[in-house]
Design a protein around this motif. Structure first.
Motif, PDB file in Angstrom:
ATOM      1  N   VAL A 111      87.786  -4.069 -15.136  1.00 53.18           N
ATOM      2  CA  VAL A 111      86.240  -4.412 -14.715  1.00 53.18           C
ATOM      3  C   VAL A 111      85.859  -2.930 -15.356  1.00 53.18           C
ATOM      4  O   VAL A 111      86.284  -2.062 -15.227  1.00 53.18           O
ATOM      5  CB  VAL A 111      86.554  -4.265 -12.989  1.00 53.18           C
ATOM      6  CG1 VAL A 111      84.909  -4.006 -12.552  1.00 53.18           C
ATOM      7  CG2 VAL A 111      87.057  -5.581 -12.713  1.00 53.18           C
ATOM      8  N   ASP A 112      84.495  -3.275 -15.623  1.00 51.38           N
ATOM      9  CA  ASP A 112      83.703  -2.524 -16.311  1.00 51.38           C
ATOM     10  C   ASP A 112      83.317  -1.252 -15.235  1.00 51.38           C
ATOM     11  O   ASP A 112      83.138  -1.363 -13.937  1.00 51.38           O
ATOM     12  CB  ASP A 112      82.244  -2.867 -16.627  1.00 51.38           C
ATOM     13  CG  ASP A 112      81.473  -1.899 -17.142  1.00 51.38           C
ATOM     14  OD1 ASP A 112      81.668  -0.729 -17.226  1.00 51.38           O
ATOM     15  OD2 ASP A 112      80.195  -2.190 -17.801  1.00 51.38           O
ATOM     16  N   PRO A 113      83.809   0.106 -15.601  1.00 50.68           N
ATOM     17  CA  PRO A 113      83.789   1.452 -14.787  1.00 50.68           C
ATOM     18  C   PRO A 113      82.371   1.510 -14.165  1.00 50.68           C
ATOM     19  O   PRO A 113      81.999   1.685 -13.256  1.00 50.68           O
ATOM     20  CB  PRO A 113      83.923   2.550 -15.640  1.00 50.68           C
ATOM     21  CG  PRO A 113      84.866   1.958 -16.525  1.00 50.68           C
ATOM     22  CD  PRO A 113      84.491   0.426 -16.882  1.00 50.68           C
ATOM     23  N   GLY A 114      81.223   0.962 -15.006  1.00 53.26           N
ATOM     24  CA  GLY A 114      79.955   1.178 -14.600  1.00 53.26           C
ATOM     25  C   GLY A 114      79.716   0.289 -13.249  1.00 53.26           C
ATOM     26  O   GLY A 114      78.551   0.520 -12.456  1.00 53.26           O
ATOM     27  N   GLN A 115      80.468  -0.774 -12.964  1.00 50.03           N
ATOM     28  CA  GLN A 115      80.302  -1.527 -11.589  1.00 50.03           C
ATOM     29  C   GLN A 115      80.275  -0.677 -10.596  1.00 50.03           C
ATOM     30  O   GLN A 115      79.964  -0.540  -9.431  1.00 50.03           O
ATOM     31  CB  GLN A 115      81.135  -2.563 -11.731  1.00 50.03           C
ATOM     32  CG  GLN A 115      81.268  -3.778 -12.586  1.00 50.03           C
ATOM     33  CD  GLN A 115      79.998  -4.586 -12.577  1.00 50.03           C
ATOM     34  OE1 GLN A 115      79.717  -4.955 -11.211  1.00 50.03           O
ATOM     35  NE2 GLN A 115      79.391  -4.979 -13.456  1.00 50.03           N
ATOM     36  N   MET A 116      81.855   0.218 -10.597  1.00 43.89           N
ATOM     37  CA  MET A 116      81.801   1.219  -9.342  1.00 43.89           C
ATOM     38  C   MET A 116      80.870   2.060  -9.344  1.00 43.89           C
ATOM     39  O   MET A 116      80.341   2.623  -8.057  1.00 43.89           O
ATOM     40  CB  MET A 116      83.273   1.795  -9.670  1.00 43.89           C
ATOM     41  CG  MET A 116      83.610   2.965  -8.642  1.00 43.89           C
ATOM     42  SD  MET A 116      83.702   2.380  -7.074  1.00 43.89           S
ATOM     43  CE  MET A 116      85.286   1.848  -7.044  1.00 43.89           C
ATOM     44  N   GLU A 117      80.452   2.604 -10.491  1.00 41.84           N
ATOM     45  CA  GLU A 117      79.203   3.616 -10.522  1.00 41.84           C
ATOM     46  C   GLU A 117      77.710   3.317  -9.964  1.00 41.84           C
ATOM     47  O   GLU A 117      77.373   4.005  -9.113  1.00 41.84           O
ATOM     48  CB  GLU A 117      79.075   4.277 -11.964  1.00 41.84           C
ATOM     49  CG  GLU A 117      80.240   4.881 -12.507  1.00 41.84           C
ATOM     50  CD  GLU A 117      80.086   5.178 -14.128  1.00 41.84           C
ATOM     51  OE1 GLU A 117      79.151   5.007 -14.618  1.00 41.84           O
ATOM     52  OE2 GLU A 117      81.173   5.902 -14.537  1.00 41.84           O
ATOM     53  N   GLY A 118      77.689   2.109 -10.324  1.00 41.31           N
ATOM     54  CA  GLY A 118      76.569   1.394  -9.876  1.00 41.31           C
ATOM     55  C   GLY A 118      76.508   1.222  -8.223  1.00 41.31           C
ATOM     56  O   GLY A 118      75.538   1.493  -7.689  1.00 41.31           O
ATOM     57  N   ALA A 119      77.536   0.759  -7.847  1.00 39.53           N
ATOM     58  CA  ALA A 119      77.782   0.574  -6.286  1.00 39.53           C
ATOM     59  C   ALA A 119      77.651   1.922  -5.582  1.00 39.53           C
ATOM     60  O   ALA A 119      77.104   1.800  -4.696  1.00 39.53           O
ATOM     61  CB  ALA A 119      79.061  -0.103  -5.923  1.00 39.53           C
ATOM     62  N   TRP A 127      85.334   2.554  -0.654  1.00 41.53           N
ATOM     63  CA  TRP A 127      86.081   1.374  -0.333  1.00 41.53           C
ATOM     64  C   TRP A 127      85.417   0.210  -0.336  1.00 41.53           C
ATOM     65  O   TRP A 127      85.899  -0.845  -0.442  1.00 41.53           O
ATOM     66  CB  TRP A 127      86.779   1.835   1.133  1.00 41.53           C
ATOM     67  CG  TRP A 127      87.866   2.831   1.082  1.00 41.53           C
ATOM     68  CD1 TRP A 127      87.593   4.284   1.359  1.00 41.53           C
ATOM     69  CD2 TRP A 127      88.995   2.817   0.468  1.00 41.53           C
ATOM     70  NE1 TRP A 127      88.632   5.064   1.054  1.00 41.53           N
ATOM     71  CE2 TRP A 127      89.600   4.286   0.386  1.00 41.53           C
ATOM     72  CE3 TRP A 127      89.702   1.910  -0.513  1.00 41.53           C
ATOM     73  CZ2 TRP A 127      90.969   4.271  -0.089  1.00 41.53           C
ATOM     74  CZ3 TRP A 127      91.019   2.070  -1.044  1.00 41.53           C
ATOM     75  CH2 TRP A 127      91.718   3.221  -0.689  1.00 41.53           C
ATOM     76  N   GLN A 128      83.987   0.382   0.071  1.00 35.98           N
ATOM     77  CA  GLN A 128      83.069  -0.736   0.247  1.00 35.98           C
ATOM     78  C   GLN A 128      82.758  -1.105  -1.281  1.00 35.98           C
ATOM     79  O   GLN A 128      82.780  -2.624  -1.549  1.00 35.98           O
ATOM     80  CB  GLN A 128      81.889  -0.285   0.957  1.00 35.98           C
ATOM     81  CG  GLN A 128      81.758   0.053   2.312  1.00 35.98           C
ATOM     82  CD  GLN A 128      80.519   0.549   2.987  1.00 35.98           C
ATOM     83  OE1 GLN A 128      79.896   1.251   2.041  1.00 35.98           O
ATOM     84  NE2 GLN A 128      80.342   0.121   4.151  1.00 35.98           N
ATOM     85  N   ALA A 129      82.660  -0.422  -2.149  1.00 38.53           N
ATOM     86  CA  ALA A 129      82.697  -0.931  -3.640  1.00 38.53           C
ATOM     87  C   ALA A 129      83.782  -1.371  -4.235  1.00 38.53           C
ATOM     88  O   ALA A 129      83.766  -2.459  -4.776  1.00 38.53           O
ATOM     89  CB  ALA A 129      82.034   0.433  -4.515  1.00 38.53           C
ATOM     90  N   MET A 130      84.970  -0.895  -3.810  1.00 35.67           N
ATOM     91  CA  MET A 130      86.112  -1.678  -4.137  1.00 35.67           C
ATOM     92  C   MET A 130      86.305  -3.017  -3.691  1.00 35.67           C
ATOM     93  O   MET A 130      86.737  -3.837  -4.266  1.00 35.67           O
ATOM     94  CB  MET A 130      87.493  -0.652  -3.919  1.00 35.67           C
ATOM     95  CG  MET A 130      88.602  -1.028  -4.103  1.00 35.67           C
ATOM     96  SD  MET A 130      88.834  -1.364  -6.166  1.00 35.67           S
ATOM     97  CE  MET A 130      88.879   0.665  -6.546  1.00 35.67           C
TER      98      MET A 130
END
Length: 212
Positions: A111-119, A127-130
């Motif tokens: 998964v693009d690391p930017g997804q976690m950073e954006g969340a 944990w919510q982002a995950m």
């Protein structure tokens, strides 16, 4: 062969039910445990990463039968009494979870690391982002290997036969011993396993195409 089944249909259906039950329990808990250890492997905490790595390597590199026998023979002597069904299901769960952990970890890394950073930038906790952002995408990516793991789990449930777990293989041994029709007894069991694994295999293919 048909006569053999009609004479022993209750025995086979009992084993079929126990195999389904053990597989469902192991499937659910192995997915939960495997996902948890996959996340632990990616956490900043070195201690948690080491714990997860040890767990995965231990259960991936020990034969399933040894794991199941440990819970059937050793655990009842020193911890708590377990029957063959419980011991086999626990062993099957822990063994499968180690493979699922590596599968899910690969999906998370894809998964693009930017997804976690954006969340996180939008106020979600790690944990919510995950839970809401990363894991759903990771599961979509790893549907094919997860499907293979689930099918292997069903086939590996035959380990219960060595622990008097009253699964399909155990019941086949019972019928074969009583009738001396070994080939027919196990051929019927093979058919039952196909009834379980073929629909799951086709469903995973359908799910993969639907979510592509």
């Amino acid at each position: 062969m048909i006569t053999l089944f009609l004479d022993n249909w209750q025995t086979y259906l009992t084993g079929f039910g126990n195999t389904i039950l053990a597989s469902i329990i192991a499937l659910v808990f192995s997915l939960i445990i495997g996902s948890a250890f996959a996340i632990m492997e990616l956490l900043p905490s070195r201690l948690l990463r080491v714990i997860a790595h040890i767990y995965i390597e231990v259960f991936r590199n020990i034969p399933l039968l040894v794991v199941a026998m440990f819970f059937y023979i050793v655990v009842p002597q020193y911890v708590v009494r377990l029957d063959g069904f419980m011991a086999g299901t626990i062993g099957l769960t822990l063994y499968t979870s180690s493979f699922i952990a590596e599968t899910v970890r690969a999906g998370i890394l894809a998964v693009d690391p930017g997804q976690m950073e954006g969340a996180r930038a939008n106020g979600l906790t790690y944990w919510q982002a995950m839970r809401y952002i990363v894991l759903p995408q990771a599961y979509k990516i790893v549907i094919p290997p997860l499907g293979n793991q689930f099918i292997n789990l069903i086939k590996n449930s035959s380990v219960l036969a060595f622990l008097a777990g009253f699964d399909l293989m155990y019941q086949a041994q019972t019928v074969a011993s009583a009738t001396f029709k070994t080939f027919s007894a196990y051929f019927i069991v093979g058919f039952f396993y196909l009834v379980l694994t073929l629909p799951l295999s086709y469903y995973m293919r359908y799910l993969e195409k639907k979510l592509a």
